[in-house]
Enzyme design. Sequence first.
Site, mmCIF file in Angstrom:
data_model
loop_
_atom_site.group_PDB
_atom_site.id
_atom_site.type_symbol
_atom_site.label_atom_id
_atom_site.label_comp_id
_atom_site.label_asym_id
_atom_site.label_seq_id
_atom_site.Cartn_x
_atom_site.Cartn_y
_atom_site.Cartn_z
ATOM 1 C CB ALA A 81 11.716 -34.957 -16.499
ATOM 2 N N GLY A 119 3.516 -40.577 -16.665
ATOM 3 C CA GLY A 119 4.890 -40.310 -17.110
ATOM 4 C C GLY A 119 5.007 -38.893 -17.619
ATOM 5 C CG ASN A 120 8.211 -36.643 -17.509
ATOM 6 O OD1 ASN A 120 9.129 -36.709 -18.328
ATOM 7 N ND2 ASN A 120 8.376 -36.936 -16.231
ATOM 8 N NE ARG A 121 6.083 -33.611 -25.219
ATOM 9 C CZ ARG A 121 6.161 -32.373 -25.709
ATOM 10 N NH1 ARG A 121 5.424 -31.424 -25.174
ATOM 11 N NH2 ARG A 121 6.966 -32.092 -26.702
ATOM 12 C CB SER A 122 11.921 -36.512 -19.831
ATOM 13 O OG SER A 122 13.287 -36.832 -19.870
#
Length: 404
Positions: free
Chosen positions: A284, A217-220
Amino acid sequence: MQKDVLKGKKIILGVTGCIAAYKSAYLTRELVRRGAEVKVVMTSAATEFITPLTLSTLSKNEVVVNIFPKSKNESTSLNTWHIDYAVWADLMIIAPATMNTIAKIAHGFADNSLTTLTAALRCPLLIAPAADVDMYENKITQKNLEILKDTGCFIVDAEEGELASGLKGKGRLADNNKIIDAAELILSGFRKDLVGKKILVTAGPTYEDIDPVRFIGNRSSGKMGIEIAKAAFLRGADVTLISGPSKENAYSEINLVNVRSAKEMKSEVERNLKSSDVLIMSAAVADYKPAAFSNKKIKKEDKLTSIRVTQTDDILSSLKKDGKIVVGFALETDNELNNAKKKLSSKNLDMIVLNSLKEKSSGFETDTNKIKIIHRNGKKFDFPLKSKFQTANDILSEILKIFR
Ligand code: CTP
């Protein structure tokens, strides 16, 4: 640090007689907390539901109920207060506004403190109606609300849900946060300028599953996209929000499509774009996904040392744009402007919003953002650090320029 739009603003809060009047205590407190000066005016019916003392204590100001003294021997020092208030205010909010008060204002009655003041008002008027479902949906009420809209009032519509009577339907007073967002929007000079536009917004990260418990995943946080969806809704657009996993909430009236992976987001964007005028791709989206998904949890004893990945499809690049306005985002850590310009052209966008992770209080997991916008024709605009809601409004105003 950027200033709260409500700070120092002079706001009259009109409260009328319905059960939702108790919520005006929270609204008053929040407006005061955000730095607004609040003066409350109540109808006498409103005082059956909440006391002037409560709202006076919370607003730190005298509360007006009666235009005239209650007895002939009682004097009043307020004199032409209704004119003074009307000239003083930057914004008047009536929340909750009953059907009775809406009817009176729509037809020019000035028979109590609140309607008399409203008749003399110089500033914008925001009305948040509340009533039981049948009263709310009554054709006369709806006609009166149309009259108010036509005369420039900003209506924050009632919401659907369970009502005090136990019936379900439309009529609940809009959430205080939505009323405050609308107040902020009006005080920033924005109006319902997106009526008739269908806007598709994507938000949040995508999660690419490795096994039943793990993902890439990512930090969005999804906040930027959700604020765009909210601002577009308040400005009158018909909004669909396609959101990856996010803890943030949009308004209940926004069509919400929840997705998890880049693949799911791509198919929902393609499906919904057909009926939209604008796509704002603020999500994102993951660029990589695991090459294979393990149905079973990968165990320690499997001694995994690496995960093979493949690229996801680039949603923007693969879209059939068919004359739609398409807006992308660029999240960069270096060579920001050049990279954003490259994305604008390679993804065939009408506009790109550049976020730099070098900027403090900007980007992931923050409530603020500092952006640059570059149009297809090369025009570039720099915006100062603002709340994500204000940034959303700037983005929408730039999109409106493309329509014109
Ligand atoms: N985007 C997309 N599909 C992807 C990845 C990104 O449609 N698979 C969109 C994003 O929603 C954004 C724009 O493309 O509007 C730019 O995303 P960004 O992550 O900044 O750039 P990438 O194209 O992914 O390139 P890189 O990560 O190498 O900078």
